[in-house]
Design a protein around this motif. Structure first.
Motif, PDB file in Angstrom:
ATOM      1  N   SER A   1       0.864   3.867   1.998  1.00  0.00           N
ATOM      2  CA  SER A   1       1.147   4.179   3.072  1.00  0.00           C
ATOM      3  C   SER A   1       2.706   3.637   3.330  1.00  0.00           C
TER       4      SER A   1
ATOM      5  N   SER B   1       5.166   2.934   1.397  1.00  0.00           N
ATOM      6  CA  SER B   1       5.857   3.026   0.146  1.00  0.00           C
ATOM      7  C   SER B   1       7.453   3.145   0.355  1.00  0.00           C
TER       8      SER B   1
ATOM      9  N   PRO C   1       0.873  -1.280  -0.002  1.00  0.00           N
ATOM     10  CA  PRO C   1      -0.173  -0.069  -0.119  1.00  0.00           C
ATOM     11  C   PRO C   1       0.788   1.136  -0.192  1.00  0.00           C
TER      12      PRO C   1
END
Length: 107
Positions: free
Chosen positions: A16, A18, A14
């Protein structure tokens, strides 16, 4: 998830998280469990990942005590359940270390 080599996988992470590299060696991945009783999905917001990509696990409770007997020594151990882990994923730790770092567990 795609297989980038025979021993590594690229995961679709996701946005969030990365900042985490998305290719993992197979030894770091856990087997997928289809049994719903054994599945546990974590909400990414409940896991604190620090800038250096570490997270801190804290002990929740002590499940058992045991003495490890060596040749000339006895080492007291405690089985510790950590936050975000189930009881069957508990680990054995030296009682002396746990008493020093987490004395509230022994009250």
């Amino acid at each position: 998830m795609e297989c980038s080599r025979a021993i590594s996988y690229r995961l679709d992470l996701p946005a969030s998280i990365s900042s985490i590299h998305d290719v993992f060696h197979v030894s770091m991945l856990k087997k997928y469990l289809r049994d719903e009783d054994q599945q546990r999905v974590l909400d990414a917001s409940e896991v604190e990942i620090y800038y250096d990509l570490t997270n801190i696990e804290t002990p929740v409770r002590i499940l058992a005590r045991e003495d490890k007997r060596l040749r000339n020594k006895v080492i007291p151990l405690v089985k510790v359940q950590w936050n975000r882990k189930r009881a069957k994923e508990a680990s054995w730790e030296r009682e002396e270390d746990m008493r020093q770092d987490y004395p509230h567990l022994f009250e």
